[in-house]
Design a protein around this motif. Structure first.
Motif, PDB file in Angstrom:
ATOM      1  N   GLU A 187     -13.019  21.567  28.114  1.00 38.75           N
ATOM      2  CA  GLU A 187     -12.343  20.263  28.166  1.00 38.75           C
ATOM      3  C   GLU A 187     -13.312  19.105  28.017  1.00 38.75           C
ATOM      4  N   LEU A 188     -14.614  19.383  27.867  1.00 41.56           N
ATOM      5  CA  LEU A 188     -15.606  18.307  27.821  1.00 41.56           C
ATOM      6  C   LEU A 188     -15.382  17.399  26.616  1.00 41.56           C
ATOM      7  N   GLY A 189     -15.008  17.995  25.469  1.00 40.64           N
ATOM      8  CA  GLY A 189     -14.824  17.193  24.261  1.00 40.64           C
ATOM      9  C   GLY A 189     -13.768  16.118  24.439  1.00 40.64           C
ATOM     10  N   SER A 190     -12.627  16.488  25.014  1.00 39.53           N
ATOM     11  CA  SER A 190     -11.569  15.499  25.222  1.00 39.53           C
ATOM     12  C   SER A 190     -11.981  14.447  26.241  1.00 39.53           C
ATOM     13  N   ASP A 191     -12.734  14.856  27.274  1.00 39.34           N
ATOM     14  CA  ASP A 191     -13.198  13.882  28.272  1.00 39.34           C
ATOM     15  C   ASP A 191     -14.180  12.890  27.654  1.00 39.34           C
ATOM     16  N   ILE A 192     -15.078  13.405  26.790  1.00 42.14           N
ATOM     17  CA  ILE A 192     -16.048  12.515  26.152  1.00 42.14           C
ATOM     18  C   ILE A 192     -15.348  11.550  25.202  1.00 42.14           C
ATOM     19  N   SER A 193     -14.340  12.035  24.514  1.00 43.11           N
ATOM     20  CA  SER A 193     -13.601  11.158  23.595  1.00 43.11           C
ATOM     21  C   SER A 193     -12.942  10.008  24.338  1.00 43.11           C
ATOM     22  N   SER A 194     -12.485  10.277  25.549  1.00 47.89           N
ATOM     23  CA  SER A 194     -11.869   9.206  26.339  1.00 47.89           C
ATOM     24  C   SER A 194     -12.912   8.279  26.954  1.00 47.89           C
ATOM     25  N   GLY A 195     -14.177   8.710  26.954  1.00 45.69           N
ATOM     26  CA  GLY A 195     -15.243   7.894  27.538  1.00 45.69           C
ATOM     27  C   GLY A 195     -15.326   7.978  29.038  1.00 45.69           C
ATOM     28  N   LEU A 196     -14.522   8.859  29.635  1.00 46.16           N
ATOM     29  CA  LEU A 196     -14.479   8.993  31.092  1.00 46.16           C
ATOM     30  C   LEU A 196     -14.743  10.448  31.485  1.00 46.16           C
ATOM     31  N   LEU A 197     -15.497  10.620  32.552  1.00 47.22           N
ATOM     32  CA  LEU A 197     -15.827  11.947  33.057  1.00 47.22           C
ATOM     33  C   LEU A 197     -15.396  12.014  34.520  1.00 47.22           C
ATOM     34  N   THR A 198     -14.472  12.919  34.808  1.00 46.88           N
ATOM     35  CA  THR A 198     -13.948  13.042  36.170  1.00 46.88           C
ATOM     36  C   THR A 198     -14.698  14.135  36.917  1.00 46.88           C
ATOM     37  N   LEU A 199     -15.283  13.776  38.035  1.00 48.74           N
ATOM     38  CA  LEU A 199     -16.030  14.709  38.881  1.00 48.74           C
ATOM     39  C   LEU A 199     -15.447  14.697  40.285  1.00 48.74           C
ATOM     40  N   SER A 200     -15.727  15.740  41.032  1.00 49.94           N
ATOM     41  CA  SER A 200     -15.331  15.813  42.440  1.00 49.94           C
ATOM     42  C   SER A 200     -16.540  16.205  43.269  1.00 49.94           C
ATOM     43  N   SER A 201     -16.551  15.784  44.515  1.00 52.37           N
ATOM     44  CA  SER A 201     -17.685  16.066  45.406  1.00 52.37           C
ATOM     45  C   SER A 201     -17.178  16.583  46.741  1.00 52.37           C
ATOM     46  N   TYR A 202     -18.055  17.323  47.395  1.00 52.80           N
ATOM     47  CA  TYR A 202     -17.766  17.867  48.720  1.00 52.80           C
ATOM     48  C   TYR A 202     -18.979  17.617  49.604  1.00 52.80           C
ATOM     49  N   ARG A 255     -22.018   3.962  32.698  1.00 47.86           N
ATOM     50  CA  ARG A 255     -22.605   4.754  33.782  1.00 47.86           C
ATOM     51  C   ARG A 255     -22.194   4.236  35.158  1.00 47.86           C
ATOM     52  N   ALA A 256     -20.981   3.757  35.257  1.00 42.53           N
ATOM     53  CA  ALA A 256     -20.467   3.205  36.517  1.00 42.53           C
ATOM     54  C   ALA A 256     -19.249   4.001  36.960  1.00 42.53           C
ATOM     55  N   ILE A 257     -18.985   3.937  38.272  1.00 42.08           N
ATOM     56  CA  ILE A 257     -17.820   4.593  38.837  1.00 42.08           C
ATOM     57  C   ILE A 257     -16.611   3.675  38.678  1.00 42.08           C
ATOM     58  N   GLN A 258     -15.595   4.149  37.959  1.00 43.61           N
ATOM     59  CA  GLN A 258     -14.400   3.328  37.754  1.00 43.61           C
ATOM     60  C   GLN A 258     -13.370   3.529  38.857  1.00 43.61           C
ATOM     61  N   GLU A 259     -13.270   4.733  39.345  1.00 47.58           N
ATOM     62  CA  GLU A 259     -12.258   5.036  40.368  1.00 47.58           C
ATOM     63  C   GLU A 259     -12.783   6.111  41.307  1.00 47.58           C
ATOM     64  N   GLN A 260     -12.408   5.975  42.569  1.00 45.86           N
ATOM     65  CA  GLN A 260     -12.901   6.926  43.573  1.00 45.86           C
ATOM     66  C   GLN A 260     -11.893   7.065  44.701  1.00 45.86           C
ATOM     67  N   LYS A 261     -11.585   8.306  45.088  1.00 41.27           N
ATOM     68  CA  LYS A 261     -10.675   8.593  46.187  1.00 41.27           C
ATOM     69  C   LYS A 261     -11.300   9.669  47.065  1.00 41.27           C
ATOM     70  N   CYS A 262     -11.196   9.486  48.381  1.00 46.75           N
ATOM     71  CA  CYS A 262     -11.804  10.425  49.322  1.00 46.75           C
ATOM     72  C   CYS A 262     -10.820  10.795  50.426  1.00 46.75           C
ATOM     73  N   LYS A 263     -10.927  12.039  50.874  1.00 43.74           N
ATOM     74  CA  LYS A 263     -10.176  12.527  52.018  1.00 43.74           C
ATOM     75  C   LYS A 263     -11.143  13.281  52.930  1.00 43.74           C
ATOM     76  N   ARG A 264     -10.989  13.085  54.211  1.00 44.81           N
ATOM     77  CA  ARG A 264     -11.886  13.743  55.157  1.00 44.81           C
ATOM     78  C   ARG A 264     -11.110  14.631  56.104  1.00 44.81           C
ATOM     79  N   LYS A 265     -11.802  15.615  56.649  1.00 43.14           N
ATOM     80  CA  LYS A 265     -11.220  16.567  57.579  1.00 43.14           C
ATOM     81  C   LYS A 265     -12.233  16.862  58.660  1.00 43.14           C
ATOM     82  N   VAL A 266     -11.774  16.866  59.911  1.00 42.98           N
ATOM     83  CA  VAL A 266     -12.640  17.112  61.063  1.00 42.98           C
ATOM     84  C   VAL A 266     -12.305  18.459  61.661  1.00 42.98           C
ATOM     85  N   LYS A 267     -13.332  19.267  61.880  1.00 49.12           N
ATOM     86  CA  LYS A 267     -13.190  20.579  62.501  1.00 49.12           C
ATOM     87  C   LYS A 267     -13.991  20.595  63.783  1.00 49.12           C
ATOM     88  N   LEU A 268     -13.342  20.873  64.927  1.00 52.17           N
ATOM     89  CA  LEU A 268     -13.995  20.865  66.230  1.00 52.17           C
ATOM     90  C   LEU A 268     -14.563  22.238  66.553  1.00 52.17           C
TER      91      LEU A 268
END
Length: 220
Positions: free
Chosen positions: A161-176, A207-220
């Motif tokens: 799917e990299l080709g279509s992402d590059i064509s749009s000029g946007l690269l979607t990544l996720s982090s943990y 080379r900038a972040i256009q959009e960002q969403k985060c969710k957190r979870k706490v484990k005791l």
């Protein structure tokens, strides 16, 4: 006149004779001492009880151990080598990202945390991982740290799917990101492990972040 063979002993003075009024006075003094002792014990017991109640109230209100809050304040693209005249990453090179991570401690005691682990994903594939040093977030303060993640571009290039992402000029990544530690408040010790998942869209050109969403979870 005949002398008596035995002398007559004089009678004891009336004041030296025990009477009922002396017994009553002694009993009254003993009762007063006992009452004062009981009052003293009652006051001490009431004071200790009040202190215990105050401590319990503080533990469950002001001094209640709260979960630390981990946040991803932003991501900066430090290095991204592109093929000349294109928006395609150059094969064999790495892309470097710096994540601004914060650990907020809402407690009235310090939060000691272990090494911070951050992993980066593209289309479900791990393309980079980094570890931050452990530390201490002071009471009711926020500790911020910069974590550098080196992205293996060859793993990115292997995605269909990299080709279509590059064509749009946007690269979607996720982090943990995961942070584990403990908060010790008075006699209470609480172990906490905070996990956070974020998704971000990177503009390949700027080379900038256009959009960002985060969710957190706490484990005791």
């Amino acid at each position: 006149m005949m002398e008596r063979s035995e002398q007559v002993r004089p009678l004891a003075p009336a004041s030296d004779r025990p009477n009922s009024s002396d017994d009553e006075a002694g009993t009254t003094v003993t009762k007063n001492r006992r009452r004062r002792w009981l009052r003293c014990c009652t006051c001490v017991g009431a004071a200790l009880l009040i202190q215990a109640v105050v401590v319990v109230i503080l533990i469950f209100t002001v001094f209640k151990v709260k979960d630390p809050v981990i946040g991803l304040n932003g991501v900066t693209v430090d290095r991204l080598e592109l093929t000349n005249g294109t928006t395609t990453p150059r094969p064999g090179t790495n892309m470097s990202l710096t994540a601004d991570v914060s650990v907020k401690n809402p407690n009235y005691a310090s939060f000691r945390y272990q090494n911070t682990t951050t992993a980066l994903f593209y289309r479900g594939t791990t393309i980079g991982e980094a570890r931050g040093p452990g530390g201490r977030s002071r009471a009711r303060r926020t500790m911020r740290m910069n974590i550098t993640v080196d992205v293996i571009t060859d793993r990115v290039m292997g995605q269909p799917e990299l080709g279509s992402d590059i064509s749009s000029g946007l690269l979607t990544l996720s982090s943990y990101t995961e942070v584990g530690g403990k908060v010790k408040l008075l006699m209470i010790k609480k172990h906490v492990r905070v996990r956070m998942n974020c998704s971000m869209t990177i503009n390949i050109t700027s080379r900038a972040i256009q959009e960002q969403k985060c969710k957190r979870k706490v484990k005791l």
